[in-house]
Design a protein around this motif. Structure first.
Motif, PDB file in Angstrom:
ATOM      1  N   SER A 139      -1.467   3.035  -4.680  1.00 43.81           N
ATOM      2  CA  SER A 139      -1.938   4.222  -3.970  1.00 43.81           C
ATOM      3  C   SER A 139      -3.356   4.033  -3.437  1.00 43.81           C
ATOM      4  O   SER A 139      -4.241   3.548  -4.137  1.00 43.81           O
ATOM      5  N   LYS A 140      -3.554   4.426  -2.156  1.00 41.34           N
ATOM      6  CA  LYS A 140      -4.865   4.324  -1.512  1.00 41.34           C
ATOM      7  C   LYS A 140      -5.106   5.553  -0.640  1.00 41.34           C
ATOM      8  O   LYS A 140      -4.158   6.148  -0.126  1.00 41.34           O
TER       9      LYS A 140
ATOM     10  N   VAL B 293      -4.580   3.634   4.395  1.00 41.55           N
ATOM     11  CA  VAL B 293      -3.760   2.426   4.464  1.00 41.55           C
ATOM     12  C   VAL B 293      -3.764   1.911   5.901  1.00 41.55           C
ATOM     13  O   VAL B 293      -4.112   2.639   6.832  1.00 41.55           O
TER      14      VAL B 293
ATOM     15  N   GLU C 207       0.829  -1.205   0.000  1.00 39.54           N
ATOM     16  CA  GLU C 207       0.000   0.000   0.000  1.00 39.54           C
ATOM     17  C   GLU C 207       0.863   1.255   0.000  1.00 39.54           C
ATOM     18  O   GLU C 207       1.950   1.266   0.574  1.00 39.54           O
TER      19      GLU C 207
END
Length: 444
Positions: free
Chosen positions: A357-358, A361, A333
């Motif tokens: 990409s988040k 996380v 992540e």
């Protein structure tokens, strides 16, 4: 529901064995460990024997974790120590002085437990193996652990940014360190990239030959001390216990023994070269066992930070494969923090790292959002706490107040208190629900 819903002891036995062998089989290619070995470290050539009084103190402090292989229950060992202590000392000191670990002390019993509450009990992949070792085995390991950790500390061989299973270190202290660095960069007006790496069954795939080489060349274990570790890893066995049914015996060809005292420390030694790779690329990092947090200020106009991340990850992946470790890209992540909360949603060209990409996380059990408000984590904690409170309400009439408070602490208050220092400085609106839930518990 019992694990028997997912299969019998032989089913679990085959699953645990094939899972690790399958991971190792997937790591293909002629990868070479290119990290240079540091200059010759101070050596530990032999292990010191332990006195009766020292052994007595260790027995008194040893936690009572029963194993089906124990001749006596741990509490009976403690009660009978005045009579059996001399004989126990002879077994342990004989192993330390000869560099040989008795086969009976290298056998483990595996029990199956669900990875997550509420998971489908009929799916065998939802279970993880929990290993238990004989009381005498753990006592022997404790003696060696104390000598090994003293050697590492006295010789300054620890990885500074490895917090896993070290006295005075915790997941909370690791997260505080990382977030403090991030806050400092944000205060200077610089965005920050945080990348979280996840390894698949890392403790189970450790290669014994590489581990012994790491002990010798990176840590300075020589002579009969190295013979002891070689014997400790060689010809280990285990079987799976499901209810009253036992599977067949199996050799433990790879990995550091789960449920052992030495296992986590040996794994940290196994990962020592990783720090050199991160430093080479100029990235900050912090490890907790096999959980790795890599972070750096983002100089987007130069593309420097992203290129450093890409180059670093490529080298890390090659190093992991050379050391028979598997990077789980599905659980990798990445998150970007910006100095201005209004820029949280702005676009940053992350190149090949974009798929990771988040907006939120999870690091060491804490949900971290791009705005560092921790709303997602606090909501998750409160939701979990009320779930357990509703379940405990059903058995409340059967428990005394003392027992009820103990259960509440184990299932609810411990969740509310976990890494609560990270909430310092949060706005009152974010903390209101958390405080309400926290102060409503008995004894608060």
């Amino acid at each position: 529901m019992s694990p028997t819903a997912a299969g019998n002891s032989e089913d679990f036995h085959r699953f645990f064995v094939h899972k690790v062998s399958g991971i190792r089989a997937d790591i293909s290619g002629n990868f070479i460990d290119t990290v240079p070995v540091p200059p010759s470290p101070p050596t530990l050539s032999s292990l010191n024997t332990v006195s009766y009084s020292e052994l007595s103190k260790l027995v008194a402090r040893q936690k009572p974790s029963d194993s089906p292989l124990d001749v006596l229950l741990p509490r009976l060992w403690k009660a009978a120590f005045p009579c059996l202590g001399r004989s126990l000392g002879q077994i342990i000191n004989g192993s330390l002085s000869t560099g040989v670990v008795p086969a009976a002390l290298k056998a483990a019993v595996i029990r199956s437990t669900l990875k997550k509450p509420g998971a489908d009990v009929s799916v065998i992949e939802n279970y993880r193996p929990i290993s238990t070792l004989p009381f005498t085995s753990k006592l022997l390991e404790k003696v060696v652990y104390q000598q090994l950790i003293s050697h590492l500390a006295d010789s300054d061989l620890f990885e500074v940014f490895q917090s896993g299973f070290r006295s005075g270190h915790s997941t909370e202290s690791a997260l505080l360190w990382v977030l403090n660095d991030i806050y400092l960069s944000l205060d200077q007006g610089t965005s920050v990239v945080l990348l979280l790496l996840d390894l698949t069954a890392a403790f189970d795939t450790v290669d014994h030959a590489i581990l012994l080489d790491r002990l010798e060349r990176w840590v300075g274990i020589k002579g009969s001390a190295l013979d002891w570790f070689r014997s400790y890893l060689h010809n280990r066995t285990f079987y799976v216990k499901l209810g009253d049914v036992f599977s067949s015996w199996e050799g433990l060809r790879w990995g550091v023994p789960q449920g052992s005292i030495l296992g986590p420390l040996l794994f940290a030694i196994y990962l020592l070269p990783l720090g050199s790779i991160f430093r080479k690329h100029g990235l900050s990092f912090h490890l907790y066992a096999d959980d790795c947090q890599i972070y750096s200020p983002l100089c987007q106009e130069k593309g420097h930070s992203i290129q450093s991340f890409v180059s670093c990850i490529n080298e890390v992946k090659s190093w992991l494969m050379a050391n028979v470790l598997h990077l789980n890209e599905g659980k990798t992540e990445l998150i970007v923090f910006h100095p201005n909360s209004r820029n949280v949603g702005c676009y940053v060209d992350l190149g090949p790292l974009s798929p990771f990409s988040k907006p939120v996380v999870t690091s060491l059990g804490v949900k971290i959002d791009a705005g560092l408000k921790f709303d997602a984590h606090i909501n998750s904690v409160i939701r979990s706490s009320f779930f357990h409170l509703r379940r405990l309400a059903k058995i409340k009439p059967m428990l005394s107040r003392a027992h009820l408070e103990r259960v509440l602490h184990a299932f609810v208050i411990s969740r509310l208190d976990y890494c609560s220092s990270l909430y310092a400085g949060l706005c009152q609106s974010s903390l209101r629900r958390y405080r309400l839930c926290r102060t409503s518990q008995p004894g608060s």
